[in-house]
Write a protein that holds these residues in place. Sequence first.
Motif, PDB file in Angstrom:
ATOM      1  N   VAL A  40       4.095  10.002  -7.916  1.00 62.53           N
ATOM      2  CA  VAL A  40       4.729   9.687  -8.634  1.00 62.53           C
ATOM      3  C   VAL A  40       4.209  11.068 -10.366  1.00 62.53           C
ATOM      4  O   VAL A  40       4.596  11.312 -11.255  1.00 62.53           O
ATOM      5  CB  VAL A  40       5.775   9.006  -9.383  1.00 62.53           C
ATOM      6  N   CYS A  41       2.597  10.512 -10.369  1.00 57.84           N
ATOM      7  CA  CYS A  41       2.296  10.324 -11.489  1.00 57.84           C
ATOM      8  C   CYS A  41       1.242  11.140 -11.466  1.00 57.84           C
ATOM      9  O   CYS A  41       1.147  11.840 -12.433  1.00 57.84           O
ATOM     10  CB  CYS A  41       0.363   8.917 -11.192  1.00 57.84           C
ATOM     11  N   LYS A  42       0.995  11.689  -9.849  1.00 59.77           N
ATOM     12  CA  LYS A  42       0.315  13.283  -9.428  1.00 59.77           C
ATOM     13  C   LYS A  42       1.063  14.542 -10.224  1.00 59.77           C
ATOM     14  O   LYS A  42       0.618  15.196 -10.770  1.00 59.77           O
ATOM     15  CB  LYS A  42      -0.020  13.620  -7.799  1.00 59.77           C
ATOM     16  N   LYS A  72       0.908  -1.284  -0.260  1.00 55.63           N
ATOM     17  CA  LYS A  72      -0.159   0.281   0.258  1.00 55.63           C
ATOM     18  C   LYS A  72       1.334   1.157  -0.173  1.00 55.63           C
ATOM     19  O   LYS A  72       0.266   2.070  -0.782  1.00 55.63           O
ATOM     20  CB  LYS A  72      -1.198   0.009   1.249  1.00 55.63           C
ATOM     21  N   CYS A  90       9.306  15.431  -6.138  1.00 57.05           N
ATOM     22  CA  CYS A  90       8.936  14.332  -5.941  1.00 57.05           C
ATOM     23  C   CYS A  90       9.919  13.346  -6.604  1.00 57.05           C
ATOM     24  O   CYS A  90       9.867  12.509  -7.276  1.00 57.05           O
ATOM     25  CB  CYS A  90       8.014  13.798  -6.792  1.00 57.05           C
ATOM     26  N   GLY A  91      10.947  14.636  -7.466  1.00 63.35           N
ATOM     27  CA  GLY A  91      12.074  13.405  -8.075  1.00 63.35           C
ATOM     28  C   GLY A  91      12.074  13.265  -9.577  1.00 63.35           C
ATOM     29  O   GLY A  91      13.119  11.917 -10.213  1.00 63.35           O
ATOM     30  N   VAL A 112       4.069   1.051  -1.298  1.00 62.24           N
ATOM     31  CA  VAL A 112       4.375   1.472  -2.763  1.00 62.24           C
ATOM     32  C   VAL A 112       3.231   2.525  -3.762  1.00 62.24           C
ATOM     33  O   VAL A 112       4.187   3.387  -4.889  1.00 62.24           O
ATOM     34  CB  VAL A 112       5.309   0.248  -3.284  1.00 62.24           C
ATOM     35  N   PHE A 113       2.299   1.656  -3.810  1.00 60.29           N
ATOM     36  CA  PHE A 113       1.260   2.223  -4.915  1.00 60.29           C
ATOM     37  C   PHE A 113       1.501   3.907  -4.407  1.00 60.29           C
ATOM     38  O   PHE A 113       1.225   4.335  -4.928  1.00 60.29           O
ATOM     39  CB  PHE A 113      -0.121   1.357  -4.190  1.00 60.29           C
ATOM     40  N   LYS A 114       0.996   3.902  -3.027  1.00 62.49           N
ATOM     41  CA  LYS A 114       0.765   5.475  -2.777  1.00 62.49           C
ATOM     42  C   LYS A 114       1.963   6.266  -3.300  1.00 62.49           C
ATOM     43  O   LYS A 114       1.881   7.135  -3.694  1.00 62.49           O
ATOM     44  CB  LYS A 114       0.560   6.021  -1.007  1.00 62.49           C
ATOM     45  N   LEU A 115       3.232   6.087  -3.189  1.00 63.69           N
ATOM     46  CA  LEU A 115       4.549   6.831  -3.396  1.00 63.69           C
ATOM     47  C   LEU A 115       4.589   6.525  -5.451  1.00 63.69           C
ATOM     48  O   LEU A 115       4.855   8.097  -5.852  1.00 63.69           O
ATOM     49  CB  LEU A 115       5.629   5.751  -2.961  1.00 63.69           C
ATOM     50  N   GLN A 116       3.960   5.352  -5.382  1.00 61.14           N
ATOM     51  CA  GLN A 116       3.925   5.548  -6.792  1.00 61.14           C
ATOM     52  C   GLN A 116       2.651   6.144  -8.118  1.00 61.14           C
ATOM     53  O   GLN A 116       3.115   7.249  -8.412  1.00 61.14           O
ATOM     54  CB  GLN A 116       3.414   4.129  -7.979  1.00 61.14           C
ATOM     55  N   ALA A 117       1.680   6.834  -7.202  1.00 54.82           N
ATOM     56  CA  ALA A 117       0.908   7.221  -7.005  1.00 54.82           C
ATOM     57  C   ALA A 117       0.888   9.028  -6.835  1.00 54.82           C
ATOM     58  O   ALA A 117       1.013   9.555  -8.464  1.00 54.82           O
ATOM     59  CB  ALA A 117      -0.597   7.740  -6.067  1.00 54.82           C
TER      60      ALA A 117
END
Lengths: 106, 106
Positions: B13-15, B4, B60-61, B6-11
């Motif tokens: 990046v998408c954001k 969960k 966010c890198g 990882v999903f949050k961090l990945q979201a």
Amino acid sequence: MSNKNVFKLQAEVCKALAHPLRIEIIDLLQEKEKCFTDILESTGELKSNLSQHLSIMVKCGILQVRKDSRCNYYSLSSFKVSKACSLMREVLIDNHNKNKKILMPK
Amino acid sequence: MSNKNVFKLQAEVCKALAHPLRIEIIDLLQEKEKCFTDILESTGELKSNLSQHLSIMVKCGILQVRKDSRCNYYSLSSFKVSKACSLMREVLIDNHNKNKKILMPK
DNA sequence: GTAATAGTTTATAGATTTATAAACTATTAA
DNA sequence: TTAATAGTTTATAAATCTATAAACTATTAC
């Protein structure tokens, strides 16, 4: 179509990925289609919330639905979506490693 | 790290990609770094707005800054970002073609 | 020192997104 | 026909995002 319009449409695709639950759903659908109830159970969301998120993803074209009389099956509309997601996960991991290196060099 | 998380961090990046101006900036930086003023001129935004969007992307890198005394130069932190973007543009184009086919078959 | 250039930061109002709850629809099973 | 299953739709409050303006900081040039 003007560039600005393309950027806008592309941002909308990104927006559809820009939520933890929606990333989780893409992850779940990696291998094969799953029905609503399975996704509901895997994610542990409220059904109304899940339904809304799925609908966002279908509307922007990253998911497809196949309805039979007893169940709605969701699947990725293209492998490209999941490839794009993996790349973003890599960016995330790369950044994490970079920061670790800065914080604790050697 | 839990899934969960990882999903949050990945979201996140998408954001950071989920905005027309930010997609445009990634497009601009495809080939090489550009300084703030150049990006300002290309995009035609307000400087305060641009500065905020660039800061989101750096945080966010997905972008890097190099500051010299007279200018701030922005660049993509990884080719993967731009590759992910291209994939999403392809998804967009594929969907567009699919819809066209449905609306005017043959 | 003063003005100009190159930005960043802060405040804020308006727009959008999100989670929840409640009501609703459609199909299946008894 | 009635109940159960499988969802969708609608309403809404809270949170977040966005654009603009105004104030601020740092460096360069005169």
